[in-house]
Design an enzyme around this catalytic site. Sequence first.
Site, PDB file in Angstrom:
ATOM      1  N   ASP A   1      33.055   9.872  37.218  1.00  0.00           N
ATOM      2  CA  ASP A   1      31.735   9.219  38.407  1.00  0.00           C
ATOM      3  C   ASP A   1      30.957   9.775  37.576  1.00  0.00           C
ATOM      4  O   ASP A   1      29.801   9.385  37.466  1.00  0.00           O
ATOM      5  CB  ASP A   1      31.828  10.481  39.713  1.00  0.00           C
ATOM      6  CG  ASP A   1      31.384  12.220  39.459  1.00  0.00           C
ATOM      7  OD1 ASP A   1      31.585  12.270  38.144  1.00  0.00           O
ATOM      8  OD2 ASP A   1      31.094  12.495  40.879  1.00  0.00           O
ATOM      9  N   SER A   2      31.294  10.120  36.331  1.00  0.00           N
ATOM     10  CA  SER A   2      30.064  10.007  35.113  1.00  0.00           C
ATOM     11  C   SER A   2      29.623   8.786  34.736  1.00  0.00           C
ATOM     12  O   SER A   2      28.581   8.889  33.739  1.00  0.00           O
ATOM     13  CB  SER A   2      31.001  11.207  33.719  1.00  0.00           C
ATOM     14  OG  SER A   2      31.988  10.639  33.596  1.00  0.00           O
TER      15      SER A   2
ATOM     16  N   ASP B   1      37.683   9.384  40.821  1.00  0.00           N
ATOM     17  CA  ASP B   1      37.017  10.493  41.075  1.00  0.00           C
ATOM     18  C   ASP B   1      36.804   9.949  42.530  1.00  0.00           C
ATOM     19  O   ASP B   1      36.001   9.288  42.365  1.00  0.00           O
ATOM     20  CB  ASP B   1      35.533  11.195  40.327  1.00  0.00           C
ATOM     21  CG  ASP B   1      35.771  12.100  39.564  1.00  0.00           C
ATOM     22  OD1 ASP B   1      36.758  12.926  39.711  1.00  0.00           O
ATOM     23  OD2 ASP B   1      35.016  12.134  38.619  1.00  0.00           O
TER      24      ASP B   1
ATOM     25  N   LYS C   1      39.946  12.242  42.395  1.00  0.00           N
ATOM     26  CA  LYS C   1      40.117  14.208  42.117  1.00  0.00           C
ATOM     27  C   LYS C   1      39.122  13.949  42.757  1.00  0.00           C
ATOM     28  O   LYS C   1      38.112  13.338  43.014  1.00  0.00           O
ATOM     29  CB  LYS C   1      39.856  13.448  40.159  1.00  0.00           C
ATOM     30  CG  LYS C   1      39.185  14.716  39.936  1.00  0.00           C
ATOM     31  CD  LYS C   1      39.425  15.201  38.656  1.00  0.00           C
ATOM     32  CE  LYS C   1      38.335  14.388  37.497  1.00  0.00           C
ATOM     33  NZ  LYS C   1      36.510  15.497  38.171  1.00  0.00           N
TER      34      LYS C   1
ATOM     35  N   GLU D   1      36.276  17.679  43.864  1.00  0.00           N
ATOM     36  CA  GLU D   1      35.651  18.801  42.796  1.00  0.00           C
ATOM     37  C   GLU D   1      35.822  20.157  44.233  1.00  0.00           C
ATOM     38  O   GLU D   1      35.994  19.633  45.512  1.00  0.00           O
ATOM     39  CB  GLU D   1      34.285  18.717  42.721  1.00  0.00           C
ATOM     40  CG  GLU D   1      33.692  17.765  41.176  1.00  0.00           C
ATOM     41  CD  GLU D   1      32.689  17.566  41.051  1.00  0.00           C
ATOM     42  OE1 GLU D   1      31.641  17.905  41.108  1.00  0.00           O
ATOM     43  OE2 GLU D   1      32.258  16.466  40.025  1.00  0.00           O
TER      44      GLU D   1
ATOM     45  N   GLU E   1      36.354  22.590  34.063  1.00  0.00           N
ATOM     46  CA  GLU E   1      35.280  22.480  33.414  1.00  0.00           C
ATOM     47  C   GLU E   1      34.079  23.666  33.093  1.00  0.00           C
ATOM     48  O   GLU E   1      34.132  24.573  33.388  1.00  0.00           O
ATOM     49  CB  GLU E   1      34.834  21.108  34.386  1.00  0.00           C
ATOM     50  CG  GLU E   1      33.379  20.628  33.357  1.00  0.00           C
ATOM     51  CD  GLU E   1      32.986  19.595  33.592  1.00  0.00           C
ATOM     52  OE1 GLU E   1      33.354  19.144  34.980  1.00  0.00           O
ATOM     53  OE2 GLU E   1      31.397  19.588  33.191  1.00  0.00           O
TER      54      GLU E   1
HETATM   55  O1  KIV Z   1      33.807  12.494  36.030  1.00  0.00           O
HETATM   56  C1  KIV Z   1      34.178  12.759  34.895  1.00  0.00           C
HETATM   57  O2  KIV Z   1      33.791  12.363  33.782  1.00  0.00           O
HETATM   58  C2  KIV Z   1      35.405  14.420  35.127  1.00  0.00           C
HETATM   59  C3  KIV Z   1      35.625  14.924  33.900  1.00  0.00           C
HETATM   60  C4  KIV Z   1      33.678  15.670  32.977  1.00  0.00           C
HETATM   61  C5  KIV Z   1      36.461  15.680  33.232  1.00  0.00           C
HETATM   62  O3  KIV Z   1      35.079  14.535  35.880  1.00  0.00           O
END
Ligand code: KIV
Length: 271
Positions: free
Chosen positions: A51-52, A90, A120, A122, A189
Amino acid sequence: MSINKEIRRVTVHTLKRMKTAGEKISMLTAYDFSLAKILDEAGIEVLLVGDSASNVMAGHETTLPITLDQMIYHASSVIRAITRALVVVDLPFGTYQGNSKKALASAIRIMKESGAHAVKLEGGTSVKESIRRILKAGVPVMGHLGLTPQSIYKFGTYVVRARQEEEAEQLKADAKLLESLGCFALVLEKIPSELAGEVARSVSIPVIGIGAGNQVDGQVLVTHDMLGITKEFRPRFLRRYLDLYEEIKKAAMAYHQDVKDQDFPNESEQY
Ligand code: KIV
């Protein structure tokens, strides 16, 4: 021989075998077809549609605004590019917290509409019901502890997490919980290296670090950061392998000048 070289396709089981054999796992983010193709060909084992994308693709300050539809768009672009890597996506903010039925529906949309291999999310104990329900449906889940950017407004800053004993103990307990629920791997992280190593040694699932030192089972970076496309983001843990910001700017300036000078296109570049 390295397990990476032996296998035709990376699966969640490959990652487990790599941990057991002590072979480190490489993971990078990918959001689009062209870059994902290069990373897959380079032999990166896991591509994370993170989600980055909210930051590096869309220019938002945080990861919170990105939507499920947008994540599915990025993930399906990545899936069309790869032949070998495991693709993890994510679950974006607001699509899995506090309602496990909604979490399952979100995970199913990702798997069905993008063709991704895993999701994934959190958090630890606070999202355990969501994890349980998603896993029960047969969708592999990767956990994410430590600095969890979707909670940035709770933390207040992006500083190193779990330096204090209470938070470190909670993190260790959450890691064990994620393992016992059946997560296939875990991202840690921005936490102290010693703590990350202790967690990696305490669980049987692979632990992938970002800013978590070298005692874990693998590493992940945001591709745009390690390629030097993003300029301002310079945390201590980031190794830049290229300075693409400057390289791309130089190329764009050269093109601009060639157009102005009527040097482009030349005789051999036209019909
Ligand atoms: O969204 C992302 O890029 C991440 C990484 C920093 C692990 O979750």
